[in-house]
Design an enzyme around this catalytic site. Sequence first.
Site, PDB file in Angstrom:
ATOM      1  NE  ARG A  37      -4.423  -1.409   1.392  1.00  0.00           N
ATOM      2  CZ  ARG A  37      -5.372  -2.009   2.099  1.00  0.00           C
ATOM      3  NH1 ARG A  37      -5.213  -2.174   3.391  1.00  0.00           N
ATOM      4  NH2 ARG A  37      -6.461  -2.436   1.520  1.00  0.00           N
ATOM      5  CE  LYS A 214     -20.652 -13.239   7.550  1.00  0.00           C
ATOM      6  NZ  LYS A 214     -20.759 -11.964   8.244  1.00  0.00           N
ATOM      7  N   GLY A 366      -8.412  -7.734  -1.238  1.00  0.00           N
ATOM      8  CA  GLY A 366      -8.764  -8.550  -0.074  1.00  0.00           C
ATOM      9  C   GLY A 366      -8.138  -9.929  -0.102  1.00  0.00           C
ATOM     10  N   GLY A 389     -13.069  -4.121  -0.224  1.00  0.00           N
ATOM     11  CA  GLY A 389     -14.435  -3.616  -0.058  1.00  0.00           C
ATOM     12  C   GLY A 389     -14.775  -2.591  -1.128  1.00  0.00           C
TER      13      GLY A 389
HETATM   14  P1  AMP Z   1     -14.566 -13.061   2.055  1.00  0.00           P
HETATM   15  O1  AMP Z   1     -13.957 -12.117   3.028  1.00  0.00           O
HETATM   16  O2  AMP Z   1     -16.050 -13.081   2.060  1.00  0.00           O
HETATM   17  O3  AMP Z   1     -13.961 -12.938   0.664  1.00  0.00           O
HETATM   18  O4  AMP Z   1     -14.202 -14.518   2.581  1.00  0.00           O
HETATM   19  C1  AMP Z   1     -12.905 -15.015   2.640  1.00  0.00           C
HETATM   20  C2  AMP Z   1     -12.878 -16.169   3.572  1.00  0.00           C
HETATM   21  O5  AMP Z   1     -13.766 -17.170   3.118  1.00  0.00           O
HETATM   22  C3  AMP Z   1     -11.526 -16.830   3.688  1.00  0.00           C
HETATM   23  O6  AMP Z   1     -11.036 -16.627   4.991  1.00  0.00           O
HETATM   24  C4  AMP Z   1     -11.824 -18.298   3.440  1.00  0.00           C
HETATM   25  O7  AMP Z   1     -11.169 -19.159   4.348  1.00  0.00           O
HETATM   26  C5  AMP Z   1     -13.312 -18.385   3.643  1.00  0.00           C
HETATM   27  N1  AMP Z   1     -13.908 -19.512   2.927  1.00  0.00           N
HETATM   28  C6  AMP Z   1     -13.848 -19.788   1.622  1.00  0.00           C
HETATM   29  N2  AMP Z   1     -14.475 -20.950   1.359  1.00  0.00           N
HETATM   30  C7  AMP Z   1     -14.940 -21.444   2.523  1.00  0.00           C
HETATM   31  C8  AMP Z   1     -15.670 -22.596   2.901  1.00  0.00           C
HETATM   32  N3  AMP Z   1     -16.051 -23.503   1.997  1.00  0.00           N
HETATM   33  N4  AMP Z   1     -15.991 -22.743   4.210  1.00  0.00           N
HETATM   34  C9  AMP Z   1     -15.629 -21.827   5.127  1.00  0.00           C
HETATM   35  N5  AMP Z   1     -14.931 -20.712   4.828  1.00  0.00           N
HETATM   36  C10 AMP Z   1     -14.593 -20.510   3.543  1.00  0.00           C
END
Ligand code: AMP
Length: 409
Positions: A37, A214, A366, A389
Amino acid sequence: MNKKTIESVDVKDKRVLMRADFNVPLDDDLAITDDRRIQSALPTIKKILEGGGRLILMSHLGRPKGKPEAKYSLAPVAKRLGEILKQNVPLAPDCVGDVVGALSEGVKSGECLMLENLRFHTAETIKDTEAKQDADKRAIKDEFACSLADLAEVYVNDAFGTCHRDNASMLTVPKMMNGKPKVIGYLVKKELEFLGSSLAHPTRPFVAVLGGAKVSDKIGVIDALLPKCDHVLIGGAMMYTFFAAKGTTTGKSLVEPKFVDEAKRLMEIGGDKLLLPTDSVVASEISSNADSKTIEGSIPDDLMGLDIGPASISAFSNVIKNAKTIIWNGPMGVFETPPFDRGTMAIAKVMADATANGATTIIGGGDSAAAIEQAGLSDQMTHISTGGGASLEFLEGKPFLALEVIDDA
Ligand code: AMP
């Protein structure tokens, strides 16, 4: 979005207040573990210093609770920037107040001063919606912004990672600098060009790869991308909310029951465009020591899906190989814990091959950026966004108020 850039201002002998995103990761000894950054802000910093500007840098770091905390000081950033620029970058004891005002007056042409963490003041993060309903909060936010605005004759926003926020330094400060030039820096310009042009005029086929934890975070972006893309590929934990929507059992996988209906709706409007994995790598817990196996479709009660399986990797790879523009946001599985990193690493490699074959590959910051770094493929993507984000909200088509107040070109 056609905004004035730092190119358009003569900064000679002027005090230039630049909002950067120096929110770098630090280890327990407060050493910077990744200075990307800082490096990303260098083109704008150098342009100002070489143009004889008197540079005043401001940023947030971490999430302090509105008061000074040593572990969130920008001291390591000031030190690292000084080493890179080979010149002293003094750190002010605060970001507002008389002492800071006097220090800013003393900055000579070609020199720079770093203000202390903006988030040492609650005013920085008061939302405009809160300020509208609460006169005290409005006054606190405005007074803080006014003190910052008084420090300079030119405002530069080069903090792409924070552009989706209505923080005082991002929105209220430029609003208060009436009649003074308000421009974007090279980093924001580059991010807007890559994200903007890929969305507005993508070379087709245009494919989005979305993963992460999510589905609730990504509904807006799936909605926005479905009409624009030729294919939207879904991986990560959010695939299991879609599994639930199809009536496929999901065992202990991360499912968001409240969003099953949304997933159904997206599958209906997406039709053949929306591609879901057919197989998963499953285990009883998230641990490298857990027994893992690949299963197709339904997941038994005692197991959780932690990655996309080989058949899905192969199907996704075929789509990506034929694409000419690919946007990726969110890992395909729990990439931090091998062996559940295989899907993410395989997609990273296919993306790198696609870049080599002339496709435009864009990583939405991210965790996806961290995964690409882990795969050692950072230099093999067309563009890696510095704002997770922010890039997601940009892809969703949400307005960036912080950029609307910048001068139009
Ligand atoms: P995000 O911040 O929504 O992009 O989510 C990223 C996170 O999703 C990472 O820490 C991953 O470990 C988690 N992740 C990805 N796939 C899975 C899964 N099948 N079950 C649980 N966590 C997951």
